[in-house]
Motif scaffolding. Structure first.
Motif, PDB file in Angstrom:
ATOM      1  N   LEU A 131       6.209   3.432  15.634  1.00 33.95           N
ATOM      2  CA  LEU A 131       7.387   3.641  14.971  1.00 33.95           C
ATOM      3  C   LEU A 131       7.417   2.698  13.941  1.00 33.95           C
ATOM      4  O   LEU A 131       7.862   3.035  12.894  1.00 33.95           O
ATOM      5  CB  LEU A 131       8.532   2.985  16.153  1.00 33.95           C
ATOM      6  N   CYS A 132       6.814   1.588  13.843  1.00 31.52           N
ATOM      7  CA  CYS A 132       6.672   0.538  12.785  1.00 31.52           C
ATOM      8  C   CYS A 132       5.886   1.074  11.854  1.00 31.52           C
ATOM      9  O   CYS A 132       6.271   1.153  10.673  1.00 31.52           O
ATOM     10  CB  CYS A 132       6.426  -0.861  13.241  1.00 31.52           C
ATOM     11  N   ALA A 133       4.916   1.559  11.953  1.00 33.40           N
ATOM     12  CA  ALA A 133       3.952   2.291  11.228  1.00 33.40           C
ATOM     13  C   ALA A 133       4.640   3.152  10.540  1.00 33.40           C
ATOM     14  O   ALA A 133       4.171   3.642   9.452  1.00 33.40           O
ATOM     15  CB  ALA A 133       2.704   2.564  12.029  1.00 33.40           C
ATOM     16  N   LEU A 134       5.240   4.483  11.475  1.00 35.31           N
ATOM     17  CA  LEU A 134       5.804   5.282  10.752  1.00 35.31           C
ATOM     18  C   LEU A 134       6.822   5.102   9.617  1.00 35.31           C
ATOM     19  O   LEU A 134       6.981   5.659   8.677  1.00 35.31           O
ATOM     20  CB  LEU A 134       6.466   6.221  11.836  1.00 35.31           C
ATOM     21  N   ILE A 135       7.656   4.034   9.979  1.00 38.90           N
ATOM     22  CA  ILE A 135       8.709   3.594   9.074  1.00 38.90           C
ATOM     23  C   ILE A 135       8.017   2.982   7.874  1.00 38.90           C
ATOM     24  O   ILE A 135       8.321   3.370   6.576  1.00 38.90           O
ATOM     25  CB  ILE A 135       9.524   2.619   9.696  1.00 38.90           C
ATOM     26  N   TRP A 136       6.899   2.211   7.897  1.00 38.44           N
ATOM     27  CA  TRP A 136       6.240   1.729   6.779  1.00 38.44           C
ATOM     28  C   TRP A 136       5.457   3.104   5.896  1.00 38.44           C
ATOM     29  O   TRP A 136       5.676   2.866   4.925  1.00 38.44           O
ATOM     30  CB  TRP A 136       5.274   0.856   7.244  1.00 38.44           C
ATOM     31  N   TYR A 137       5.145   3.848   6.704  1.00 37.20           N
ATOM     32  CA  TYR A 137       4.635   4.891   5.909  1.00 37.20           C
ATOM     33  C   TYR A 137       5.472   5.713   5.078  1.00 37.20           C
ATOM     34  O   TYR A 137       5.240   6.117   4.015  1.00 37.20           O
ATOM     35  CB  TYR A 137       3.671   5.843   7.053  1.00 37.20           C
ATOM     36  N   SER A 138       6.657   5.870   5.849  1.00 34.78           N
ATOM     37  CA  SER A 138       7.780   6.588   5.354  1.00 34.78           C
ATOM     38  C   SER A 138       8.284   5.775   3.900  1.00 34.78           C
ATOM     39  O   SER A 138       8.771   6.478   3.077  1.00 34.78           O
ATOM     40  CB  SER A 138       8.956   6.754   5.888  1.00 34.78           C
ATOM     41  N   LEU A 139       8.260   4.559   4.019  1.00 31.81           N
ATOM     42  CA  LEU A 139       8.871   3.876   2.958  1.00 31.81           C
ATOM     43  C   LEU A 139       7.845   3.934   1.497  1.00 31.81           C
ATOM     44  O   LEU A 139       8.220   3.564   0.408  1.00 31.81           O
ATOM     45  CB  LEU A 139       8.913   2.175   3.371  1.00 31.81           C
ATOM     46  N   SER A 140       6.533   4.423   2.071  1.00 32.06           N
ATOM     47  CA  SER A 140       5.719   4.466   1.005  1.00 32.06           C
ATOM     48  C   SER A 140       5.946   5.426  -0.092  1.00 32.06           C
ATOM     49  O   SER A 140       5.577   5.563  -1.356  1.00 32.06           O
ATOM     50  CB  SER A 140       4.089   4.551   1.155  1.00 32.06           C
ATOM     51  N   TYR A 141       6.801   6.376   0.431  1.00 27.50           N
ATOM     52  CA  TYR A 141       6.984   7.802  -0.490  1.00 27.50           C
ATOM     53  C   TYR A 141       8.609   7.246  -1.181  1.00 27.50           C
ATOM     54  O   TYR A 141       8.731   8.139  -2.321  1.00 27.50           O
ATOM     55  CB  TYR A 141       7.496   8.939   0.470  1.00 27.50           C
ATOM     56  N   ILE A 142       9.262   6.181  -1.074  1.00 25.35           N
ATOM     57  CA  ILE A 142      10.316   5.810  -1.920  1.00 25.35           C
ATOM     58  C   ILE A 142       9.893   4.508  -2.714  1.00 25.35           C
ATOM     59  O   ILE A 142       9.209   3.814  -2.297  1.00 25.35           O
ATOM     60  CB  ILE A 142      11.377   5.163  -0.926  1.00 25.35           C
ATOM     61  N   PRO A 143      10.017   4.741  -4.166  1.00 27.50           N
ATOM     62  CA  PRO A 143       9.752   3.890  -5.093  1.00 27.50           C
ATOM     63  C   PRO A 143      10.141   2.606  -4.768  1.00 27.50           C
ATOM     64  O   PRO A 143      11.488   2.512  -4.517  1.00 27.50           O
ATOM     65  CB  PRO A 143      10.032   4.245  -6.235  1.00 27.50           C
ATOM     66  N   PHE A 144       9.449   1.425  -4.765  1.00 27.36           N
ATOM     67  CA  PHE A 144       9.688   0.148  -4.472  1.00 27.36           C
ATOM     68  C   PHE A 144      10.231  -0.069  -3.214  1.00 27.36           C
ATOM     69  O   PHE A 144      10.755  -1.418  -3.128  1.00 27.36           O
ATOM     70  CB  PHE A 144      10.584  -0.283  -5.579  1.00 27.36           C
ATOM     71  N   ALA A 145      10.465   0.585  -2.280  1.00 29.09           N
ATOM     72  CA  ALA A 145      10.884   0.430  -0.905  1.00 29.09           C
ATOM     73  C   ALA A 145      10.012  -0.645  -0.254  1.00 29.09           C
ATOM     74  O   ALA A 145      10.718  -1.433   0.399  1.00 29.09           O
ATOM     75  CB  ALA A 145      11.084   1.632   0.008  1.00 29.09           C
ATOM     76  N   ARG A 146       8.879  -0.522  -0.141  1.00 29.63           N
ATOM     77  CA  ARG A 146       7.875  -1.471   0.506  1.00 29.63           C
ATOM     78  C   ARG A 146       8.113  -2.915  -0.013  1.00 29.63           C
ATOM     79  O   ARG A 146       8.000  -3.844   0.874  1.00 29.63           O
ATOM     80  CB  ARG A 146       6.465  -1.009   0.580  1.00 29.63           C
ATOM     81  N   ARG A 147       8.176  -2.928  -1.395  1.00 31.32           N
ATOM     82  CA  ARG A 147       8.318  -4.332  -1.799  1.00 31.32           C
ATOM     83  C   ARG A 147       9.674  -4.893  -1.521  1.00 31.32           C
ATOM     84  O   ARG A 147       9.620  -6.042  -1.186  1.00 31.32           O
ATOM     85  CB  ARG A 147       8.279  -4.129  -3.495  1.00 31.32           C
ATOM     86  N   MET A 148      10.750  -3.992  -1.446  1.00 28.33           N
ATOM     87  CA  MET A 148      12.041  -4.621  -1.123  1.00 28.33           C
ATOM     88  C   MET A 148      12.056  -4.914   0.378  1.00 28.33           C
ATOM     89  O   MET A 148      12.533  -6.067   0.753  1.00 28.33           O
ATOM     90  CB  MET A 148      12.982  -3.554  -1.262  1.00 28.33           C
ATOM     91  N   VAL A 149      11.547  -4.192   1.232  1.00 29.64           N
ATOM     92  CA  VAL A 149      11.443  -4.593   2.762  1.00 29.64           C
ATOM     93  C   VAL A 149      10.420  -5.725   2.829  1.00 29.64           C
ATOM     94  O   VAL A 149      10.986  -6.692   3.557  1.00 29.64           O
ATOM     95  CB  VAL A 149      10.719  -3.281   3.421  1.00 29.64           C
ATOM     96  N   SER A 150       9.478  -5.991   2.024  1.00 28.31           N
ATOM     97  CA  SER A 150       8.633  -7.147   2.225  1.00 28.31           C
ATOM     98  C   SER A 150       9.111  -8.370   1.893  1.00 28.31           C
ATOM     99  O   SER A 150       9.149  -9.242   2.693  1.00 28.31           O
ATOM    100  CB  SER A 150       7.314  -6.941   1.465  1.00 28.31           C
ATOM    101  N   GLY A 151      10.221  -8.144   0.778  1.00 25.38           N
ATOM    102  CA  GLY A 151      10.831  -9.313   0.314  1.00 25.38           C
ATOM    103  C   GLY A 151      11.835  -9.701   1.241  1.00 25.38           C
ATOM    104  O   GLY A 151      12.290 -10.703   1.522  1.00 25.38           O
ATOM    105  N   LEU A 152      12.560  -8.765   1.909  1.00 28.75           N
ATOM    106  CA  LEU A 152      13.608  -9.015   2.679  1.00 28.75           C
ATOM    107  C   LEU A 152      13.129  -9.696   4.028  1.00 28.75           C
ATOM    108  O   LEU A 152      13.734 -10.741   4.547  1.00 28.75           O
ATOM    109  CB  LEU A 152      14.448  -7.746   3.224  1.00 28.75           C
ATOM    110  N   MET A 153      11.832  -9.250   4.454  1.00 29.04           N
ATOM    111  CA  MET A 153      11.246  -9.735   5.764  1.00 29.04           C
ATOM    112  C   MET A 153      10.832 -11.183   5.336  1.00 29.04           C
ATOM    113  O   MET A 153      10.866 -12.024   6.101  1.00 29.04           O
ATOM    114  CB  MET A 153      10.210  -8.984   6.126  1.00 29.04           C
ATOM    115  N   MET A 154      10.262 -11.420   4.233  1.00 32.32           N
ATOM    116  CA  MET A 154       9.762 -12.878   3.634  1.00 32.32           C
ATOM    117  C   MET A 154      11.122 -13.681   3.874  1.00 32.32           C
ATOM    118  O   MET A 154      10.912 -14.906   3.976  1.00 32.32           O
ATOM    119  CB  MET A 154       9.389 -12.982   2.419  1.00 32.32           C
ATOM    120  N   ARG A 155      12.266 -13.303   3.176  1.00 36.44           N
ATOM    121  CA  ARG A 155      13.427 -14.253   3.285  1.00 36.44           C
ATOM    122  C   ARG A 155      13.759 -14.281   4.614  1.00 36.44           C
ATOM    123  O   ARG A 155      14.427 -15.271   5.234  1.00 36.44           O
ATOM    124  CB  ARG A 155      14.400 -13.590   2.355  1.00 36.44           C
ATOM    125  N   LEU A 156      13.969 -13.277   5.483  1.00 36.37           N
ATOM    126  CA  LEU A 156      14.447 -13.482   6.963  1.00 36.37           C
ATOM    127  C   LEU A 156      13.577 -14.191   7.662  1.00 36.37           C
ATOM    128  O   LEU A 156      14.259 -15.105   8.637  1.00 36.37           O
ATOM    129  CB  LEU A 156      14.667 -12.012   7.414  1.00 36.37           C
TER     130      LEU A 156
END
Length: 163
Positions: A133-158
């Motif tokens: 499920l986590c891999a599917l979410i990460w894979y799906s985010l790869s189709y949205i521009p800058f989504a993986r970068r935003m999620v990575s930044g959010l996870m780093m902050r959290l």
């Protein structure tokens, strides 16, 4: 889609190499009309979602849950092949921007099925499904521009321990 965009913008120069979204000559589905491809996409996507929802009913039995959930995932992800064509789908999946996300997702699918069907270990199956499920979410985010970068930044902050 490119043709629609170009006609709306008034660009009539032929680049020739671009395949449009739902073009008549999409690879593999020449015999299906664009409307039939949309219906097939919708049917496969709804069937995938139905399998994933039905898998929640058998959640107490992790092996059945894993098989239904994984099959639903594959149906939902594979449904876009009707819109794009299988060749374009594979080119997009293994594009340099998402090749690692695709490999991790497909690896998690295989591991989940191995844990459910061959090993028969419930704890490993649940861990594999969570990873899938986590891999599917990460894979799906790869189709949205800058989504993986935003999620990575959010996870780093959290997950940052400094206050």
């Amino acid at each position: 889609m490119w043709k629609l965009k170009e006609s709306m913008l008034g660009n009539d120069d032929d680049e020739g190499s671009r395949e449009g979204f739902l073009d008549e000559d999409s690879d593999g589905f020449c015999s299906l009309s664009p409307m039939q491809r949309i219906y097939a996409f919708a049917a496969f996507f709804v069937a995938g979602l139905a399998c994933m929802i039905l898998s929640l009913i058998v959640f107490a039995k992790p092996i059945k849950f894993a098989v239904l959930f994984t099959f639903g995932n594959l149906l939902a992800v594979g449904s876009t092949a009707f819109l794009l064509g299988p060749g374009q789908q594979m080119r997009m999946m293994f594009d340099s921007a998402r090749v690692y996300a695709t490999a991790v997702y497909l690896g998690c699918v295989v591991i989940a099925l191995i844990c459910a069907l061959w090993i028969h270990n419930k704890i490993l199956t649940i861990i594999a499904i969570i990873s899938e499920l986590c891999a599917l979410i990460w894979y799906s985010l790869s189709y949205i521009p800058f989504a993986r970068r935003m999620v990575s930044g959010l996870m780093m902050r959290l997950c940052d321990t400094e206050l």
